[in-house]
Design an enzyme around this catalytic site. Sequence first.
Site, PDB file in Angstrom:
ATOM      1  N   HIS A 198      92.931  65.796  43.850  1.00  0.00           N
ATOM      2  CA  HIS A 198      92.891  64.335  44.023  1.00  0.00           C
ATOM      3  C   HIS A 198      92.602  63.926  45.473  1.00  0.00           C
ATOM      4  CE1 HIS A 198      94.217  63.805  39.983  1.00  0.00           C
ATOM      5  NE2 HIS A 198      95.459  64.198  40.182  1.00  0.00           N
ATOM      6  N   ASP A 246      98.001  71.617  33.231  1.00  0.00           N
ATOM      7  CA  ASP A 246      98.716  70.480  32.658  1.00  0.00           C
ATOM      8  C   ASP A 246      98.106  69.877  31.391  1.00  0.00           C
ATOM      9  OD1 ASP A 246      96.738  69.570  34.393  1.00  0.00           O
ATOM     10  OD2 ASP A 246      98.123  68.555  35.761  1.00  0.00           O
ATOM     11  N   ASP A 259      92.010  70.645  34.980  1.00  0.00           N
ATOM     12  CA  ASP A 259      93.298  69.959  35.112  1.00  0.00           C
ATOM     13  C   ASP A 259      93.258  68.715  34.209  1.00  0.00           C
ATOM     14  OD1 ASP A 259      95.727  69.673  37.445  1.00  0.00           O
ATOM     15  OD2 ASP A 259      95.137  67.808  36.451  1.00  0.00           O
ATOM     16  N   HIS A 267      94.258  65.869  34.689  1.00  0.00           N
ATOM     17  CA  HIS A 267      93.955  64.650  35.438  1.00  0.00           C
ATOM     18  C   HIS A 267      92.551  64.762  36.034  1.00  0.00           C
ATOM     19  CE1 HIS A 267      98.393  65.336  35.485  1.00  0.00           C
ATOM     20  NE2 HIS A 267      98.343  64.117  34.979  1.00  0.00           N
TER      21      HIS A 267
HETATM   22  C1  3YP Z   1     100.561  62.113  39.905  1.00  0.00           C
HETATM   23  C2  3YP Z   1     101.418  60.924  39.563  1.00  0.00           C
HETATM   24  C3  3YP Z   1     101.397  60.764  38.089  1.00  0.00           C
HETATM   25  C4  3YP Z   1     100.503  61.846  37.553  1.00  0.00           C
HETATM   26  C5  3YP Z   1     100.468  62.872  38.630  1.00  0.00           C
HETATM   27  C6  3YP Z   1      99.270  63.745  38.524  1.00  0.00           C
HETATM   28  C7  3YP Z   1      99.371  64.932  39.404  1.00  0.00           C
HETATM   29  C8  3YP Z   1      98.433  65.986  38.944  1.00  0.00           C
HETATM   30  O1  3YP Z   1      98.766  66.959  38.317  1.00  0.00           O
HETATM   31  N1  3YP Z   1      97.150  65.860  39.173  1.00  0.00           N
HETATM   32  O2  3YP Z   1      96.288  66.775  38.753  1.00  0.00           O
HETATM   33 ZN    ZN Z   2      96.989  67.373  36.998  1.00  0.00          ZN
END
Ligand code: 3YP
Ligand code: ZN
Length: 377
Positions: free
Chosen positions: A143, A268, A180, A182
């Site tokens: 991210h 995840d 991932d 996300h």
């Molecule tokens: C960050 C805040 C809510 C979801 C979370 C995601 C973190 C993650 O695994 N990003 O790939």
């Molecule tokens: Zn993630």
Amino acid sequence: MTTGYLWDELFGWHDTGSGSLFPADPDAGHQPLGHHVAHPDTKRRMHELICVSGLVDHLTRITPRTATDEELLRVHTPAYVDRIRHESTLPKGGDAGDGISPFGKGAFRIAALGAGSAIAMTEAVGAGTVDNGYALVNPAGHHALPDTGLGFCIFNNVAIAARHAQQALGIERVAIVDWDVHHGNGAQAVFADDPSVLTLSIHQDNCFPPNSGLLEQRGTGDGWGADVNVPMPVGSGDGAYQYAARTVIGPALEAFAPDLILVASGFDPNAMDPLARQLVTTRGFTTLTQTVMQAADRSAGGRLVMVQEGGYSPVYVPFCGLATIETLAGVHVMEDGILPVVGGMGGHALEPHQQALVDRVATFLPDIPRRTVAASH
Ligand code: 3YP
Ligand code: ZN
């Protein structure tokens, strides 16, 4: 087949604070919790299963190293790198940028070791020391943007490795596959207008960051077509992910014909994850791994580097990692001990709405920039 593997005990010392998902705040109702959702124990447990199962005996340990400032600055701004370095000297640490990504004193050292370790594995694969490799790093990176961290990420390990491959190792075309759950927004942003880097993210539709990773985001300028998003419907299981692997991920990589494949490997999407609502098991992660391995064999001389991202079930992530690295190494040492629970759940078969989404993304494949004859070898 030789497979590189990397973990450093320091990754297990990343301090995510006393919060749960949000920092502890009685006025907001956020109670402290012994284990933050991104506590590094989940990844430490993955490493320990890799050791206890005996898989580590089939792997070649690659030595972690710290990324230099020059390497971090290939992706991040000087002001951001300086801020993380400074906050890391404070007794209580700081935050990567969004208020939910706390880090403790000394985090710069840990995060720079993670970024450098992604580079080290890329160098090992690039030099042929190993055929492919898995860098189990922490914290995650996908991210992180040039000027800020986000979603538990500090430095964008995979983007830094991609830049290193191109600028230091002379590798021309790099594909980044992010599974991932996300969205891989960091690499998408960094390489948006770059047709020499394919960014392909398969994630849960609109999970995190908000409104990121939409179907319509397909790159900008010269990079149009070299950014592919597969926003899977909530509830997608092995059948849906396997269909996406066969219908989009494999063909996209075949079309792009990279010289190196980097995987932002988050576990995840797993069926027990607290931060998403997908249903993937080791069967799905094995298919995803086989898909990128076959693609790497086709155009990249097998060169494939996986870098750890998220995954928050301390119970299931270790088995997901084990199955993935077993597949990379071409050995099988231990059964998935959780599959009897998650494998028979309803919802694994491909459903029509999942197929429709994947089929729609497949219509974008002709727009992926091709390798020109001059650049091929
Ligand atoms: C960050 C805040 C809510 C979801 C979370 C995601 C973190 C993650 O695994 N990003 O790939
Ligand atoms: Zn993630």
